[in-house]
Design an enzyme around this catalytic site. Structure first.
Site, PDB file in Angstrom:
ATOM      1  CG  HIS A 124       5.468  13.043  -6.282  1.00  0.00           C
ATOM      2  ND1 HIS A 124       5.157  14.371  -6.111  1.00  0.00           N
ATOM      3  CD2 HIS A 124       4.299  12.371  -6.197  1.00  0.00           C
ATOM      4  CE1 HIS A 124       3.842  14.491  -5.912  1.00  0.00           C
ATOM      5  NE2 HIS A 124       3.305  13.289  -5.971  1.00  0.00           N
ATOM      6  CG  ASP A 201       9.710  12.053  -1.824  1.00  0.00           C
ATOM      7  OD1 ASP A 201       9.024  11.770  -0.824  1.00  0.00           O
ATOM      8  OD2 ASP A 201       9.217  12.363  -2.931  1.00  0.00           O
ATOM      9  CD  GLN A 204       3.869   6.520  -2.164  1.00  0.00           C
ATOM     10  OE1 GLN A 204       3.356   5.569  -1.573  1.00  0.00           O
ATOM     11  NE2 GLN A 204       3.130   7.474  -2.722  1.00  0.00           N
ATOM     12  CE  LYS A 227       1.767  10.537  -0.800  1.00  0.00           C
ATOM     13  NZ  LYS A 227       0.713  10.626  -1.805  1.00  0.00           N
ATOM     14  CB  CYS A 367       2.370  13.828  -9.009  1.00  0.00           C
ATOM     15  SG  CYS A 367       0.759  14.515  -8.639  1.00  0.00           S
TER      16      CYS A 367
HETATM   17  C1  LIG Z   1       6.987   9.891  -3.768  1.00  0.00           C
HETATM   18  C2  LIG Z   1       6.135  11.052  -3.365  1.00  0.00           C
HETATM   19  N1  LIG Z   1       6.715  12.217  -3.058  1.00  0.00           N
HETATM   20  C3  LIG Z   1       6.012  13.290  -2.677  1.00  0.00           C
HETATM   21  C4  LIG Z   1       4.639  13.229  -2.579  1.00  0.00           C
HETATM   22  C5  LIG Z   1       3.906  14.458  -2.177  1.00  0.00           C
HETATM   23  O1  LIG Z   1       3.220  14.284  -0.969  1.00  0.00           O
HETATM   24  P1  LIG Z   1       2.196  15.427  -0.526  1.00  0.00           P
HETATM   25  O2  LIG Z   1       1.223  15.559  -1.670  1.00  0.00           O
HETATM   26  O3  LIG Z   1       1.548  14.931   0.692  1.00  0.00           O
HETATM   27  O4  LIG Z   1       3.002  16.662  -0.345  1.00  0.00           O
HETATM   28  C6  LIG Z   1       3.984  12.025  -2.909  1.00  0.00           C
HETATM   29  C7  LIG Z   1       2.505  11.880  -2.872  1.00  0.00           C
HETATM   30  O5  LIG Z   1       1.726  12.608  -3.440  1.00  0.00           O
HETATM   31  C8  LIG Z   1       4.747  10.924  -3.307  1.00  0.00           C
HETATM   32  O6  LIG Z   1       4.179   9.756  -3.619  1.00  0.00           O
END
Ligand SMILES: Cc1ncc(COP(=O)(O)O)c(C=O)c1O
Ligand SMILES: Cc1ncc(COP(=O)(O)O)c(C=O)c1O
Lengths: 409, 156, 409, 156
Positions: A124, A201, A204, A227, A367
């Site tokens: 991401h 990370d 998910q 999430k 993203c």
């Molecule tokens: C794999 C992953 N990493 C990071 C994020 C970032 O999360 P957030 O937008 O809540 O900071 C997301 C979701 O947007 C994600 O799916």
């Protein structure tokens, strides 16, 4: 005990609404999940009865708010098997948690030209850009794992990619585009052998699978409240206490200090050191309630339900002519996030027509532009599932895709 | 008022008439502790020889609970052997962390039993423990180990 | 129209609870305010009906959530007179907003040894420590205004303090300890003449006074949702668009990018550039509702009510023997935040006994240790007021102080 | 279905059979625009001489709305004078920002009137405007000003 999805759905008020005259079919939980009434009630009660600022007051409201906030920390620590609640730092989202580590650990390790940071092509943006900026600040070099055709990390160059110059490895635990659940044990072992630290990370994975940080073996993980049935405005950094204790602060201000004079400041121990300013208090309470909700169902059961739905969806989508799936094609080693292309129809148009039928999927680059680029497309359509997803909803998706093909036939 | 035994006469007495207050020489261990949330501070000095504390002196700024606690600490530990001091220390910490569920033993804790009520006020437990934590560090610096575990909840 | 405080109070569910057997007397709004049912309802409805992630979806829920989020931005822009909603950056609190400027503007200005940053001795830690760290990173020098005996900025050294070496001036608009409302016009003029940029910490002013950024004349202001009837988890940075547009990003990740490849990233225009990751969406909706609530009453009326309460309280406290007030002793140029000492009784003990009577005041250093040090005390007792505060509550405070003196007499 | 006139036949036609697509030489202004939220991209080239646009060529990746919009742009502005182009440009932007409240003038907008329905879908307005914004920049680089104000809401 079988998983009673109808009973689960009854807890989510939004699931009974209509969209464009059709019952809502929410297939965008990888983007943000819906929230059960238990979470909304916990926040409401907190705000209506116990609202006060934390860690600052001796008065009753302040003490109640502080207990509620710290209880939430304790619940989240237990949920992921942290050694102590002090290993849980509340942030505003996953993104802040990753940035915190990039800044604070980057400074602690005194990164310099010649040092290397390793990520992957399936990250991401939130696990790419903070490291690019860290490399810009320090002169370190960014390197990355590629992705195989079937959407897995390409581990062939593991031993050359992670070497004695590697200082930090940061990888996605479950891809938000391909659904891949990365088996990271070998990478972590290699990284630790090489003297590097590992961040995962888990944005998910923590919402969808049982995750135990002791078993995982990483040094830091990040995840995000919205999430996993919790509210927006809160995320979590978990880190090994000994590491957190060595790291300098990132954001600075109220509540993260030991003492302040105009001439200089000393800092509190973690987690306070990393929680500058008034934290997301009611949001922590909501996230605590979300964890209670998930625990009551059991993460194994949640995961199993999603595996069943995923198997059903993989089969159903494979049967639709003109649909091309990205990522692993069987439920093994993947979660309930399915991205695909519809021949000759742009994802934006797919999403628009599905929306007209009440089916909410995400379209775009998710993203994760490098992941899209890897598969030669600028955008994808993605359906993602959660504990409230039903096979009927998968059927609605498939019927919607027929409609898409009709309009653009 | 619902102060539930917080401000016992004994505590107010020690606060108004502290025992052994003031920093004295000689000493072979000193520690300065701060409560970052409220700004209370204390400096504790110990003079330890032949395995016992011949003097414990202190000075600080703080609320009635932290100041009375320092006075009681002085009264209880001054002149005691390291192992005696360790068991009193442990009993006091246990009382403070007991959320009001621990029954204090007057034979061990003397005037310290007056702090039983404090244990019911999470925000004040830190006040009561401040001198005891500083004492422990000062003793360690004098080469004497007076350890009792403090749970992270109380640190927070 | 007279200000109907009873009607206002009816909107705040928490105000009808009891504390230790007494009706709640909440005098800690400078720490965090209470929230009216209108704010809680707006968030609840959003979460139950319109929850989706923002700026990422074409689907109906995502579009509704995006509109709600952007509408909130528009409301807040109008509330403070911003030139465009694009000047409003949502952060997690004031503290993040100040850190954002310290990092991003610090980098943009390429601060170096010899450069100077000017703050004051009456700042909250959140407007001290970020600048100390910026000075550590860059070698710049931190300088500060002192405080006069009656709790005002000591402007005597203005011309030497702000000079051609000064790059950034960051000052509190209203002190959270002394209640002083700083008349910053002369300082801003001097700073701009010297070529320096000015940030104001408006955490205590925006909730309580009409604030218009055009009239103020500063370049950046920060404020925080939870002190202005809004939820925790959200704060605001306002900056002049032309400046924001020149500044590099701070937190990096999803939603702040233009395009990302593994080799490099370009960034979106403000405000998106500074809002990495999923923002506090429901919290923005709540803050928008808070602004609606304040607008419906009128900020002039809110301010006038607080002036009346403050005048009453100043008089009442001055009449209590053994009470020493810090800060301006008349309502002119000050807000409804009164800090004081009670002879011979430590603030912790004052607060504890007041709490036993249901009166919630804050005790301690109020995240402003240098301010306490300036007045020679390690801690103070503080009563702070808001639109729901009544003269009866001031009477309860005064009676409580009699009780304090009885216990410690 | 509640697509409310989004996918008009005219739009689908332009999408399936785009007019003037492909990047051509010569040109004296070029611009590449990206929609950061969805990843749509377009490159527009203009060849401007004697105050009129002798060629407008483009290439891009995107949804039916953005691609059809580029085709319609080509059809409407190719060969027109700068001032004609500016008024058409302005009319199109106004239509898109009108939230479905603006009545389009077929004499000015030709096939562009088919986009009236798009204005009701905030998330798609950006798609329709993408080629028009790129065209404006390309023209500016060729020294021709085709400005119409785009409100910040649409940029966001
Ligand atoms: C794999 C992953 N990493 C990071 C994020 C970032 O999360 P957030 O937008 O809540 O900071 C997301 C979701 O947007 C994600 O799916
Ligand atoms: C003057 C001032 N500045 C900054 C802050 C920090 O606000 P927050 O804790 O919401 O970041 C506060 C309140 O705590 C304050 O009173």
């Amino acid at each position: 005990m079988t998983f009673d999805v109808a009973r689960v759905r009854a807890d989510f008020p939004i699931l009974s609404r209509e969209v464009n005259g059709h019952p809502l079919v929410y297939l965008d939980s990888a983007n943000t999940s819906q929230k059960p009434v238990q979470v909304l009630d916990a926040m409401r009660v907190h705000n209506e009865r116990h609202n006060g600022n934390v860690s600052r007051s001796v008065h009753t409201l302040g003490t109640e708010a502080t207990s509620a906030y710290e209880d939430a920390r304790g619940k989240i620590a237990a949920f992921i098997g942290a050694a102590t609640p002090d290993e849980i730092v509340f942030t505003k989202n996953s993104t802040e948690a990753i940035n915190l580590v990039a800044h604070s650990l980057g400074q602690h390790l005194a990164l310099k030209p010649g040092d290397e940071i390793v990520i992957s092509e399936m990250e991401h943006h939130s696990n790419i850009v903070p490291w690019q900026l860290l490399c810009e600040r320090t002169g370190a070099t960014l390197r990355w794992f590629g992705t195989t055709e079937d959407g897995r990390l390409d581990l062939a160059p593991l031993d050359s990619l992670i070497n004695e110059r590697t200082k930090i490895v940061s990888l996605v635990h479950m891809s938000n585009v391909l659904g891949t659940i990365n088996d990271v044990s070998g990478i972590i072992a290699r990284a630790h052998d090489a003297g590097a630290l590992v961040m995962l990370d888990c944005s998910q994975s923590v919402p969808h699978l049982p995750v135990d940080v002791q078993a995982l073996g990483a040094d830091f993980i990040a995840f995000t409240g919205h999430k996993m049935l919790g509210p927006t405005g809160i995320g979590v950094l978990w880190g090994r206490y000994a590491l957190l204790a060595e790291m300098p602060p990132f954001l600075a201000g109220g509540s993260m200090i030991e003492t302040v004079t105009m001439g200089g400041t000393t800092y509190a121990a973690p987690p306070a050191r990393f929680e500058a300013g008034t934290p997301p208090i009611a949001e922590a309470v909501g996230l605590g309630a979300a964890v209670d909700y998930l625990n009551a169902l059991g993460m194994e059961a949640v995961h199993q339900h999603e595996q069943d739905i995923t198997a059903y969806a993989l089969k159903a989508l494979t049967d639709v002519p003109g649909v091309r799936l990205f990522g692993p094609s069987t439920p093994e080693g993947r979660g309930g996030t399915l991205s695909f292309a519809v021949d000759g129809v742009h994802p934006h148009d797919v999403g628009q027509i599905l929306d007209a039928l009440g089916v909410e999927v995400r379209v775009g680059h998710h993203c994760a532009k490098p992941t899209c680029a890897r598969f030669g497309v600028p955008a994808m359509t993605r359906a993602s599932f959660y504990l409230y997803t039903t096979t009927d909803e998968i059927d609605a998706l498939v019927q919607g895709l027929d409609e898409v093909k009709k309009v653009f036939g | 008022m619902m102060l539930d035994g917080l401000y016992q006469e004994i505590i107010l007495d020690h606060y108004k008439h502290p025992h052994g207050r003031g920093l004295r020489d000689p000493f072979n261990g000193e520690a300065h502790h701060v409560n970052p949330t409220c700004g209370d501070e204390i400096t504790v000095r110990v003079s330890a020889s032949d395995g016992s504390f011949s003097d414990i002196s202190y000075d600080g700024l703080g609320c009635s609970i932290s100041q009375a606690s320092a006075s009681v600490l002085h009264e209880l530990l001054q002149g005691r052997t390291a192992s005696d001091a360790a068991s009193v220390h442990e009993a006091f910490v246990e009382l403070m962390q007991g959320r009001g569920q621990v029954e204090p033993d007057e034979d061990v804790l003397g005037d310290g039993i007056a702090f039983a009520g404090v244990a019911k006020f999470p925000a004040r437990v830190k006040c009561a423990l401040l001198p005891w934590m500083a004492f422990k560090d000062a003793a360690a610096r004098a080469g004497v180990d007076v350890s009792s575990e403090v749970s992270s909840e109380v640190k927070a």
